[in-house]
Enzyme design. Sequence first.
Site, PDB file in Angstrom:
ATOM      1  N   GLU A  94       0.820  -1.198   0.000  1.00 40.53           N
ATOM      2  CA  GLU A  94       0.000   0.000   0.000  1.00 40.53           C
ATOM      3  C   GLU A  94       0.855   1.250   0.000  1.00 40.53           C
ATOM      4  OE1 GLU A  94      -2.874  -0.277   3.158  1.00 40.53           O
ATOM      5  OE2 GLU A  94      -4.158  -1.570   1.960  1.00 40.53           O
ATOM      6  N   CYS A 107       3.471   8.531   0.905  1.00 46.56           N
ATOM      7  CA  CYS A 107       3.947   7.568   1.895  1.00 46.56           C
ATOM      8  C   CYS A 107       4.065   6.229   1.178  1.00 46.56           C
ATOM      9  CB  CYS A 107       2.974   7.479   3.065  1.00 46.56           C
ATOM     10  SG  CYS A 107       3.427   6.229   4.291  1.00 46.56           S
ATOM     11  N   CYS A 114       6.765  -7.252   6.818  1.00 44.01           N
ATOM     12  CA  CYS A 114       7.872  -6.714   7.605  1.00 44.01           C
ATOM     13  C   CYS A 114       8.426  -7.816   8.498  1.00 44.01           C
ATOM     14  CB  CYS A 114       7.398  -5.542   8.461  1.00 44.01           C
ATOM     15  SG  CYS A 114       8.734  -4.658   9.310  1.00 44.01           S
ATOM     16  N   CYS A 118       7.033  -4.860  15.798  1.00 45.48           N
ATOM     17  CA  CYS A 118       6.429  -3.767  16.559  1.00 45.48           C
ATOM     18  C   CYS A 118       4.978  -4.134  16.888  1.00 45.48           C
ATOM     19  CB  CYS A 118       6.484  -2.479  15.750  1.00 45.48           C
ATOM     20  SG  CYS A 118       8.168  -2.002  15.262  1.00 45.48           S
ATOM     21  N   CYS A 121       1.806  -2.287  15.289  1.00 41.38           N
ATOM     22  CA  CYS A 121       1.759  -2.108  13.840  1.00 41.38           C
ATOM     23  C   CYS A 121       1.094  -3.286  13.145  1.00 41.38           C
ATOM     24  CB  CYS A 121       3.180  -1.925  13.306  1.00 41.38           C
ATOM     25  SG  CYS A 121       3.272  -1.760  11.517  1.00 41.38           S
ATOM     26  N   ASN A 296      -3.892   5.136  15.004  1.00 41.52           N
ATOM     27  CA  ASN A 296      -5.067   4.397  14.531  1.00 41.52           C
ATOM     28  C   ASN A 296      -5.039   3.011  15.166  1.00 41.52           C
ATOM     29  OD1 ASN A 296      -6.143   6.326  12.794  1.00 41.52           O
ATOM     30  ND2 ASN A 296      -4.867   5.684  11.089  1.00 41.52           N
ATOM     31  N   CYS A 339      -0.214   5.200   7.293  1.00 45.01           N
ATOM     32  CA  CYS A 339       1.018   4.627   6.747  1.00 45.01           C
ATOM     33  C   CYS A 339       1.334   3.324   7.476  1.00 45.01           C
ATOM     34  CB  CYS A 339       2.168   5.611   6.901  1.00 45.01           C
ATOM     35  SG  CYS A 339       2.032   7.045   5.821  1.00 45.01           S
TER      36      CYS A 339
END
Length: 350
Positions: A94, A107, A114, A118, A121, A296, A339
């Site tokens: 994205e 962004c 990943c 984290c 996230c 968010n 993001c």
Amino acid sequence: MQTEKKDIRALTKEQLRDFFLANGDKAFRGNQVYEWLWNKRAHSFDDMTSIGKPTRQMLMDNFVINHIHVDQMQQSSDGTVKNAVRLHDGLVVESVLIPTNTRTTACVSSQVGCSLDCNFCATARLKRMRNLNPDEIYDQVAAIDAESRLYHNRPLSNIVFMGMGEPLMNYNNVLKAIEKITSPEGLGMSARRITVSTSGLPKMIKKLADDNVKFKLAVSLHSGIDEVRSKIMPFSANFPLADLRESLEYWYSMTKSRITYEYVVWKGINDRKEDIDALVRFCKYVPCKVNLIEYNPIDDGEFQQADEATINAYIKALERADIVVKVRRSRGKDIDAACGQLANKNETVS
């Protein structure tokens, strides 16, 4: 057995010139094709209208252009645009266009998924499937530039590598993409309008400094206390704040470019006075500014946005210490357009 065709954008201009010479053509033809691929953003060989059909057929016989495809585009009421970008192998990342009154920012993602962990996230919940190639990063920027011109009547002004993935774990491809983005033969953007955001890998931050990069650096910090930071970002237990501090001091000594710290305040996690004091202390080591970022939530779990009183306490403490601080409000809430490092629960990889 048929050999898989190579993506032509993996070739340098010199290699393209050599290809044409080896096939009985003039070397300058390589320059023309290179311009079509990067500056004119050709999606197919048929787009190269100034090049004869026999030459285009020869290119089709030998190469492919693995261009991205914007699979789905969502527009927010505030002008934010989120792209679901399908890659040539069917994977999806994205990218987001974030407009303000004075600028439009892209962004972009650097990896599919990943490999870091984290806890706040959404992208971290997806396994890292592969790194993005330089052309795939470039294509995201080019697509957002086109959207900026179409929807906001101005070219893209800024880029942040804050989408899916850890940019410094795709170091070579990210730097190659930035080289193309900043080249007059590419998008011609200034490196000073590009920010690479990292979760904080000291060795790679030092490498950036040694490589004399011209773009800006942001660090996803979230705590100036090791125990708290490793709860938020478990991988950081291997990279204590003392090591991060040393790498950032080295960065500044080599580049004279101040750091941006990205910092989310979560209720019951880093919202105490000692958390505020620790951030202020960490900010004293290297010239910096702080972005306090609205979060968010990705679920109904422990990571929830702190209240305004706590945010204001952070702001007052930082300003008293003469540290520049800004609050970054979430954009595109009606389309979940966060993001990647601060992603929303609806961000998925197909």
